[in-house]
Design an enzyme around this catalytic site. Structure first.
Site, PDB file in Angstrom:
ATOM      1  N   HIS A  19      13.317   1.456  -0.483  1.00 25.31           N
ATOM      2  CA  HIS A  19      13.865   1.322   0.864  1.00 25.31           C
ATOM      3  C   HIS A  19      13.824  -0.132   1.330  1.00 25.31           C
ATOM      4  O   HIS A  19      13.190  -0.991   0.705  1.00 25.31           O
ATOM      5  CB  HIS A  19      13.099   2.201   1.853  1.00 25.31           C
ATOM      6  CG  HIS A  19      11.663   1.802   2.035  1.00 25.31           C
ATOM      7  ND1 HIS A  19      10.664   2.165   1.168  1.00 25.31           N
ATOM      8  CD2 HIS A  19      11.053   1.058   2.997  1.00 25.31           C
ATOM      9  CE1 HIS A  19       9.516   1.672   1.568  1.00 25.31           C
ATOM     10  NE2 HIS A  19       9.721   0.980   2.686  1.00 25.31           N
ATOM     11  N   ASP A  24      13.015  -2.194   4.892  1.00 27.89           N
ATOM     12  CA  ASP A  24      12.394  -1.954   6.192  1.00 27.89           C
ATOM     13  C   ASP A  24      13.375  -2.109   7.348  1.00 27.89           C
ATOM     14  O   ASP A  24      13.367  -1.319   8.292  1.00 27.89           O
ATOM     15  CB  ASP A  24      11.212  -2.906   6.392  1.00 27.89           C
ATOM     16  CG  ASP A  24       9.996  -2.485   5.579  1.00 27.89           C
ATOM     17  OD1 ASP A  24      10.038  -1.403   4.966  1.00 27.89           O
ATOM     18  OD2 ASP A  24       9.002  -3.235   5.547  1.00 27.89           O
ATOM     19  N   HIS A  35      11.897  -2.514  -1.605  1.00 26.53           N
ATOM     20  CA  HIS A  35      10.631  -2.230  -2.263  1.00 26.53           C
ATOM     21  C   HIS A  35      10.304  -0.732  -2.228  1.00 26.53           C
ATOM     22  O   HIS A  35      10.965   0.048  -1.554  1.00 26.53           O
ATOM     23  CB  HIS A  35       9.491  -2.999  -1.573  1.00 26.53           C
ATOM     24  CG  HIS A  35       9.338  -2.651  -0.130  1.00 26.53           C
ATOM     25  ND1 HIS A  35      10.066  -3.270   0.869  1.00 26.53           N
ATOM     26  CD2 HIS A  35       8.564  -1.711   0.513  1.00 26.53           C
ATOM     27  CE1 HIS A  35       9.733  -2.765   2.041  1.00 26.53           C
ATOM     28  NE2 HIS A  35       8.840  -1.812   1.855  1.00 26.53           N
ATOM     29  N   ARG A  94      -5.867   5.558  -1.321  1.00 26.58           N
ATOM     30  CA  ARG A  94      -5.393   4.209  -0.995  1.00 26.58           C
ATOM     31  C   ARG A  94      -5.253   4.081   0.519  1.00 26.58           C
ATOM     32  O   ARG A  94      -4.520   4.836   1.150  1.00 26.58           O
ATOM     33  CB  ARG A  94      -4.036   3.973  -1.669  1.00 26.58           C
ATOM     34  CG  ARG A  94      -3.344   2.644  -1.393  1.00 26.58           C
ATOM     35  CD  ARG A  94      -1.925   2.759  -1.939  1.00 26.58           C
ATOM     36  NE  ARG A  94      -1.176   1.517  -1.990  1.00 26.58           N
ATOM     37  CZ  ARG A  94      -0.394   1.042  -1.015  1.00 26.58           C
ATOM     38  NH1 ARG A  94      -0.335   1.695   0.144  1.00 26.58           N
ATOM     39  NH2 ARG A  94       0.301  -0.070  -1.189  1.00 26.58           N
TER      40      ARG A  94
END
Length: 319
Positions: free
Chosen positions: A228, A230, A286, A296
């Site tokens: 995608h 941002d 990214h 995470r």
């Protein structure tokens, strides 16, 4: 953009017309050559396809294992900056916010921007807040600005939840002060590296903590691994940053941040206290690899050039 030009020519010869007809005609099968065997050819074709498929799979496995790394987990990076040609995503912003909109695009990594104590405080905030919610899938978020908290397959407001339960000790005043201090340091770093006035850059929503595990996705909100941009997702974004609050390979497996470039993908391996930042347009498309084991944690901090989209204060706080 290259433009293909057609050559001017006169009438075509019979030979040229015949050649054009041969090139464009698709409504009849070619005559079967003498001694031609469809069965043997089909077997050969299938074998070639299998071999090609195996080669492609092997190359993908090797390539994904050895992606070029912009920042390794075991490195200590003062500041590593990579320039990128700006995409056309900022045309409107440049008209409205000339001083702030990206003219110098790129991505950067800093490991010493924040103190270890600041990162530890924010990890505590993330764990404390997310303990009151949590997605049914593998991705949960907590937005301190709006109060949004993943819960099951939807979202609730953590501040209302805590108020209803009479709980007042989840977040301290120090937690909010550290949160503000960290976002200010990141804002200053972005303003410096991308040569924009600090005063013209504004913290914006969504800015949130994330928790990722290997639980199967239950809703689209759990599918964090898709490629995608941002600024396409949030049009007000101009600059994006991430603060990593856990270590790749030590606290979790998978979960690397991958920039997708025309000349090959580049990765950032999460490291506790590491800040990664980049201009939000398609020059920095990214995705995040799926987490395969462990947990995470990270904090996404986003900035806009539009003052009307600025976060004025944390919900329930005047700071």
């Amino acid at each position: 953009m290259a433009v293909e030009k057609r050559k001017k020519s006169g009438s075509k010869s019979p030979k040229e017309n015949r050649k054009e007809s041969e090139d464009t005609s698709h409504d009849r099968l070619p005559e079967q050559p003498s001694g031609f065997r469809w069965g043997a050819t089909l077997r050969h074709s299938i074998m070639r396809m299998i071999i090609i498929g195996i080669l492609i799979y092997t190359l993908q496995v090797v390539y994904n294992k050895d992606l070029p790394t912009l920042a390794k987990q075991d490195e200590e990076i003062e500041a590593r900056i990579f320039d990128r040609n700006c995409s056309k995503d900022y045309r409107e912003d440049r008209k409205k916010f000339k001083e702030c909109a990206p003219h110098h695009c790129g991505r950067g990594v800093m490991d010493k921007l924040l103190t270890r104590e600041e990162a530890q405080t924010l990890l505590k905030v993330a764990k404390s807040g997310l303990a009151y919610g949590g997605s049914n899938g593998g991705a949960s978020i907590l937005d301190l600005n709006t109060g949004a908290l993943s819960k099951g397959t939807s979202f609730i407001n953590i501040y209302k939840l805590l108020e209803d339960k009479g709980i007042t000790d989840v977040f301290s005043e120090k937690d909010f002060q550290v949160y503000k201090s960290v976002s200010t340091k990141i804002r200053m770093a972005i303003a410096t590296q991308f040569r924009v006035p600090y005063a013209k850059l504004y913290l914006t929503s969504p800015t949130f903590f994330s928790k990722m595990t290997n639980k199967p996705a239950k809703t689209i909100h759990d599918e964090y691994w898709h490629l995608h941009v941002d600024k396409e997702t949030y049009s007000t974004f101009d600059y994006t940053s991430l603060l990593y609050l856990t270590d790749y390979k030590e606290d979790f497996q998978g979960g690397r941040f991958v920039f997708v470039d025309s000349n090959g993908n580049k990765t950032v391996e999460p490291k506790f206290g590491r800040v990664s930042f980049f201009t939000s347009g398609s020059e920095n498309a990214h995705y995040v690899e799926k987490v395969t084991d462990g947990t995470r944690y990270a904090l996404t901090v986003s900035f806009t050039c539009d003052p009307s989209k600025a976060i004025q204060a944390l919900m329930g706080r005047n700071s």
